[in-house]
Design a protein around this motif. Structure first.
Motif, mmCIF file in Angstrom:
data_model
loop_
_atom_site.group_PDB
_atom_site.id
_atom_site.type_symbol
_atom_site.label_atom_id
_atom_site.label_comp_id
_atom_site.label_asym_id
_atom_site.label_seq_id
_atom_site.Cartn_x
_atom_site.Cartn_y
_atom_site.Cartn_z
ATOM 1 N N VAL A 111 31.173 39.650 62.753
ATOM 2 C CA VAL A 111 31.478 39.945 64.151
ATOM 3 C C VAL A 111 32.170 41.294 64.204
ATOM 4 C CG1 VAL A 111 32.697 39.225 66.220
ATOM 5 C CG2 VAL A 111 31.678 37.515 64.718
ATOM 6 N N SER A 112 31.410 42.302 64.492
ATOM 7 C CA SER A 112 31.943 43.660 64.503
ATOM 8 C C SER A 112 31.190 44.488 65.526
ATOM 9 C CB SER A 112 31.811 44.295 63.116
ATOM 10 O OG SER A 112 32.107 45.671 63.178
ATOM 11 N N PRO A 113 31.910 45.329 66.283
ATOM 12 C CA PRO A 113 31.223 46.207 67.239
ATOM 13 C C PRO A 113 30.342 47.229 66.545
ATOM 14 C CG PRO A 113 33.556 46.772 67.089
ATOM 15 C CD PRO A 113 33.361 45.500 66.336
ATOM 16 N N PHE A 114 30.548 47.449 65.239
ATOM 17 C CA PHE A 114 29.741 48.430 64.508
ATOM 18 C C PHE A 114 28.298 47.969 64.341
ATOM 19 C CE2 PHE A 114 34.027 49.508 62.745
ATOM 20 C CZ PHE A 114 34.114 50.757 63.336
ATOM 21 N N ASN A 115 28.010 46.701 64.681
ATOM 22 C CA ASN A 115 26.624 46.244 64.645
ATOM 23 C C ASN A 115 25.778 46.932 65.709
ATOM 24 O OD1 ASN A 115 27.250 44.480 62.570
ATOM 25 N ND2 ASN A 115 27.721 42.788 63.964
ATOM 26 N N LEU A 116 26.420 47.502 66.721
ATOM 27 C CA LEU A 116 25.702 48.182 67.805
ATOM 28 C C LEU A 116 25.568 49.665 67.489
ATOM 29 C CD1 LEU A 116 27.473 46.508 70.849
ATOM 30 C CD2 LEU A 116 25.302 45.868 69.800
ATOM 31 N N PHE A 154 42.081 53.287 64.234
ATOM 32 C CA PHE A 154 42.130 52.015 64.968
ATOM 33 C C PHE A 154 40.895 51.846 65.853
ATOM 34 C CE2 PHE A 154 46.469 53.545 64.244
ATOM 35 C CZ PHE A 154 46.973 52.496 63.500
ATOM 36 N N PHE A 155 39.767 52.354 65.358
ATOM 37 C CA PHE A 155 38.543 52.352 66.152
ATOM 38 C C PHE A 155 38.075 50.941 66.481
ATOM 39 C CE2 PHE A 155 34.070 52.974 67.062
ATOM 40 C CZ PHE A 155 34.061 54.170 67.765
ATOM 41 N N ALA A 156 38.144 50.028 65.510
ATOM 42 C CA ALA A 156 37.577 48.687 65.669
ATOM 43 C C ALA A 156 38.523 47.712 66.351
ATOM 44 C CB ALA A 156 37.157 48.134 64.316
ATOM 45 N N THR A 157 39.726 48.151 66.714
ATOM 46 C CA THR A 157 40.682 47.247 67.370
ATOM 47 C C THR A 157 41.097 47.813 68.727
ATOM 48 O OG1 THR A 157 42.454 48.337 66.131
ATOM 49 C CG2 THR A 157 41.585 46.267 65.246
ATOM 50 N N PRO A 158 40.200 47.808 69.686
ATOM 51 C CA PRO A 158 40.549 48.330 71.018
ATOM 52 C C PRO A 158 41.559 47.420 71.708
ATOM 53 C CG PRO A 158 38.432 47.223 71.097
ATOM 54 C CD PRO A 158 38.843 47.251 69.647
ATOM 55 N N SER A 159 42.322 48.002 72.600
ATOM 56 C CA SER A 159 43.311 47.218 73.343
ATOM 57 C C SER A 159 43.564 47.885 74.681
ATOM 58 C CB SER A 159 44.621 47.108 72.557
ATOM 59 O OG SER A 159 45.250 48.373 72.467
ATOM 60 N N LYS A 160 44.048 47.095 75.602
ATOM 61 C CA LYS A 160 44.362 47.621 76.937
ATOM 62 C C LYS A 160 45.504 48.624 76.872
ATOM 63 C CE LYS A 160 42.655 46.475 80.120
ATOM 64 N NZ LYS A 160 41.491 47.031 80.849
ATOM 65 N N ALA A 161 46.466 48.399 75.981
ATOM 66 C CA ALA A 161 47.596 49.322 75.848
ATOM 67 C C ALA A 161 47.117 50.697 75.391
ATOM 68 C CB ALA A 161 48.618 48.765 74.862
ATOM 69 N N MET A 162 46.196 50.717 74.416
ATOM 70 C CA MET A 162 45.645 51.982 73.934
ATOM 71 C C MET A 162 44.873 52.691 75.036
ATOM 72 S SD MET A 162 45.971 53.083 70.721
ATOM 73 C CE MET A 162 44.382 53.775 70.262
ATOM 74 N N GLU A 163 44.118 51.927 75.777
ATOM 75 C CA GLU A 163 43.305 52.509 76.847
ATOM 76 C C GLU A 163 44.179 53.137 77.925
ATOM 77 O OE1 GLU A 163 40.188 50.947 80.252
ATOM 78 O OE2 GLU A 163 40.299 49.876 78.338
ATOM 79 N N ALA A 204 35.362 47.943 73.061
ATOM 80 C CA ALA A 204 35.765 46.617 73.571
ATOM 81 C C ALA A 204 34.554 45.855 74.105
ATOM 82 C CB ALA A 204 36.814 46.799 74.668
ATOM 83 N N TRP A 205 33.674 46.561 74.798
ATOM 84 C CA TRP A 205 32.448 45.917 75.289
ATOM 85 C C TRP A 205 31.564 45.467 74.134
ATOM 86 C CZ3 TRP A 205 27.605 48.016 74.280
ATOM 87 C CH2 TRP A 205 26.527 47.354 74.866
ATOM 88 N N LEU A 228 46.977 38.478 62.861
ATOM 89 C CA LEU A 228 48.233 39.206 62.701
ATOM 90 C C LEU A 228 47.972 40.668 62.362
ATOM 91 C CD1 LEU A 228 51.311 39.215 62.491
ATOM 92 C CD2 LEU A 228 51.069 38.515 60.088
ATOM 93 N N ARG A 229 46.948 40.904 61.547
ATOM 94 C CA ARG A 229 46.609 42.276 61.178
ATOM 95 C C ARG A 229 46.206 43.082 62.401
ATOM 96 N NH1 ARG A 229 42.089 43.955 56.592
ATOM 97 N NH2 ARG A 229 42.363 46.222 56.777
ATOM 98 N N GLU A 230 45.444 42.479 63.292
ATOM 99 C CA GLU A 230 45.018 43.175 64.518
ATOM 100 C C GLU A 230 46.213 43.480 65.411
ATOM 101 O OE1 GLU A 230 40.477 41.727 65.413
ATOM 102 O OE2 GLU A 230 42.104 40.339 65.855
#
Length: 530
Positions: free
Chosen positions: A58-63, A124-133, A186-187, A206-208
Motif C-alpha cells: 500500500v503505497s502512493p508510489f504505485n501510481l 517526507f514525500f510518502a507521509t502527507p499530512s494536513k499540517a504539512m499542507e 494524499a489522494w 508511530l513511525r508515521e
C-alpha cells in the motif's frame, strides 16, 4: 460455497500482508500457514502463487503520477542546488551577468530556503499530512508577498536585479508545488488503500506520526524564518523612500550607481584662480555619520567655500560593486562620478582611517589636480593585514548570510526607535547587508589587490603635494607600531605642513572638541594654501 471460502481467505491473506507492511503485524506465522493450507484444500499450488503475485504494498508510489511528481522534485532540487552554488560563489567573484546592485545575501537566503523546502518534501514525500499542507500553503503565501514587494518597489527591484527577483519567484513556485504534491500524494495513498484493502486507512503508525511531527516542526521554523525575511524586506522598502542629498551616477560601465553630493559654490581668489574643493572620504563608517558634521561646520563658519562627499560602494545610498572590488576600483569609480557630475579640480582630499588608503590612491592617479592631502589618523598600508584577516572575513561572511533575517535591525526598529536615517547612513547602517558586503569585499582584497595599489600609489605620488597628518593620541599611546606608522605616513610627500597628535582623542579625532578645533584649523590653512 467453496469459491466464497477461497475468496474470503484470500481477502484475509491480503489484509495480513497490508497490515505487515504498515507495521501492524497482528497475524503470526501460524495464522499464515493455516490460511495457505486452507486455500490448498480447494485450489492447486499454482493458484496460491498467483495469489501472492497479486499482493502489492500500500503505497502512493504505485501510481505513475505520484512517481512523476517525485522525479520532478528531485530535478527541481538539483537545479536549485546548482543555483545555490552559483550564488555562493558570486558573493566572492561575480560571474558575468550575475551581479546585483544589492548585497546578494537576500537571493542566497531565498535559494537556501527553497533547497530546504525541497529536501523536506523529498524526505517526507510518502507521509502527507494536513499540517504539512497548511504550513506549505502559508509559506507560499508569505513568499508571494515578498515577490510582490521586490517587484513593486523600484529601488529593491534595482538592487536585487533579475537574480534576486528570480530567486524569490522560484521559492514561491516551489512552495506552491509542494502544496500540490502533498495533495496528490494524499489522494494516491487513499486510492491505493481503497483498491487493496477496500477502505481508506485512517490509522497511522508511530513511525508515521514521528515523521509528520518532525516535518511540521521544520516547516513551522521555515515559516518563522520567512516572516523575518519579509519584515526585513518591508524595512528595506521603507528605507528606499529616503531621498539622497546628492545624485546617484552610473559607473563602471553602468554596473552600479555611486552617490555623490556637493555643497556650496565655487569660489575664486584675488587672482581669479578657482579655490580647491574639499573632497571628503569616509573612514570605517559612512561619511554622513562620521566626518560630515565637522566638515559642514567648517563650511558654515567660512573656513571652506565648497565640499563634496561620496558613499563608497555598499555605503548609504551607493550600490554594491561587483566582486572582487579593491580600493583602486573605488577611486576609479569616484573619478568617473565626479566627471559625470561636472565637478572640476583642484581638490583638497580629506580622509580618515582606512579611507586614507582610498584617498592616497585617488591622489596618485590625478597628478596636478590635488592641492592638498589631509590624513586623519590614517591606516598604513603595512597594517592592511589587520583588515584582511581571514577570521574577520569569515565573521563578516557569516553576518552577511544571516543579515536578511534582520536579527539586529528589526529589534532596533521596534524597541529602540531606529529611523530610516539610522538604517541608511546612521548608527544602524553597519547592520545592513550592503554595508556588510562592502566590508567583506574590502577584507578579501586588502592584503593583495588593495595593498599593491596603495604601494604603487606611494611611488607615483607627486612629491610637492601639501600634506597634513593629524593622529589620535589614544591610538598612539596604546600601540607603538601605530605610532611608527603614523610617523612614516608624514613622509609620503616632501611637503609636510603639519603633523598634530591630539591627546585624549580617539581614532575618530573629531569626536572631541580639541580634535575638531585642530581639524578645522588645519583644513582652513590647507585650502588657503598656507
Amino acid at each position: 460455497m467453496t469459491t466464497r471460502r477461497v475468496e474470503n481467505t484470500a481477502d484475509s491473506l491480503r489484509t495480513w500482508s497490508v497490515s505487515q507492511t504498515r507495521g501492524q503485524g497482528y497475524c503470526n506465522l501460524v495464522t499464515m500457514v493455516t490460511l495457505i493450507l486452507t486455500i490448498q484444500r480447494f485450489d492447486p499450488p499454482c493458484k496460491i502463487l498467483a495469489l501472492f503475485t497479486n499482493f502489492s504494498q500500500v503505497s502512493p508510489f504505485n501510481l505513475w503520477s505520484v512517481r512523476a511528481l517525485r522525479y520532478l522534485c528531485v530535478l527541481f532540487m538539483a537545479i536549485t542546488f546548482l543555483w545555490w552554488v552559483l550564488l555562493l560563489v558570486s558573493i566572492f567573484v561575480s560571474p558575468p551577468m550575475m551581479h546585483s546592485r544589492g548585497s546578494g545575501f537576500f537571493d542566497f537566503s531565498y535559494t537556501t530556503l527553497t533547497l530546504g523546502n525541497l529536501l523536506i518534501a523529498l524526505l517526507f514525500f510518502a507521509t502527507p499530512s494536513k499540517a504539512m499542507e497548511v504550513s506549505s500553503l502559508v509559506l507560499a503565501g508569505i513568499l508571494l508577498i515578498d515577490a510582490i514587494v521586490v517587484v513593486s518597489v523600484q529601488r529593491l527591484r534595482s538592487e536585487e536585479g533579475w537574480v534576486g527577483t528570480a530567486s524569490v519567484v522560484w521559492a514561491t513556485l516551489i512552495a506552491l508545488y509542494n502544496v500540490m504534491t502533498d495533495r496528490v500524494v494524499a489522494w494516491g495513498k487513499k486510492e491505493e488503500e481503497e483498491r487493496l484493502t477496500g477502505r481508506e486507512e485512517t490509522r497511522r503508525t508511530l513511525r508515521e506520526w514521528c515523521a509528520i511531527l518532525t516535518a511540521t516542526v521544520i516547516m513551522v521554523i521555515m515559516v518563522i524564518i520567512v516572516i523575518f525575511l519579509t519584515a526585513t524586506l518591508i524595512l528595506r522598502s521603507r528605507d528606499a523612500s529616503l531621498k539622497p542629498p546628492g545624485e546617484r551616477y552610473l559607473v563602471d560601465g553602468g554596473k552600479y550607481k555611486l552617490h555623490l553630493a556637493c555643497v556650496g559654490n565655487a569660489t575664486y581668489n584675488d587672482q581669479g584662480e578657482r579655490q580647491p574643493t574639499v573632497l571628503v572620504e569616509a573612514g570605517d563608517y559612512t561619511v554622513e555619520d562620521s566626518m560630515l558634521e565637522w566638515v559642514h561646520n567648517s563650511y558654515q563658519n567660512g573656513t571652506i567655500g565648497r565640499y563634496c562627499y561620496y558613499d563608497r560602494p555598499g555605503f548609504a545610498w551607493s550600490d554594491n560593486a561587483p566582486s572582487p572590488h579593491s580600493a583602486g576600483m573605488t577611486s576609479s569609480a569616484l573619478s568617473e562620478s565626479l566627471k559625470r557630475a561636472g565637478e572640476e579640480p583642484p581638490w583638497v582630499v580629506v580622509s580618515a582611517g582606512i579611507g586614507s588608503i582610498y584617498s592616497r590612491i585617488f591622489s596618485s592617479i590625478h597628478p596636478g589636480q590635488i592641492s592638498g592631502l589631509f590624513l586623519i589618523d590614517p591606516l598604513h598600508e603595512d597594517l592592511l593585514d589587520r583588515v584582511g584577516d581571514p577570521g574577520r572575513g569569515f565573521i563578516l561572511w557569516a553576518r552577511g548570510i544571516i543579515s536578511p533575517l534582520g536579527y539586529e535591525r528589526l529589534p532596533a526598529a521596534i524597541f529602540k526607535g531606529r529611523t530610516r536615517e539610522d538604517r541608511v547612513y546612521g548608527r544602524s547602517a553597519y547592520q545592513a547587508g550592503k554595508f556588510i558586503k562592502a566590508k567583506l569585499q574590502e577584507n578579501l582584497v586588502a592584503s593583495s589587490l588593495t595593498k599593491n595599489e596603495v604601494t604603487q600609489a606611494r611611488v607615483i605620488q607627486q612629491s610637492n603635494v601639501p600634506l597634513v597628518v593629524v593622529s589620535s593620541g589614544v591610538e598612539i599611546q596604546k600601540d607603538s607600531e601605530w605610532q611608527r606608522k603614523q610617523e612614516d605616513l608624514t613622509t609620503i610627500t616632501d611637503n609636510l605642513l603639519a603633523w598634530d597628535i591630539v591627546k585624549k582623542a580617539p581614532h575618530e579625532v573629531w569626536r572631541t572638541y580639541e580634535g575638531r578645533k585642530v581639524l578645522e584649523k588645519r583644513l582652513g590653512r590647507l585650502v588657503q594654501g598656507q
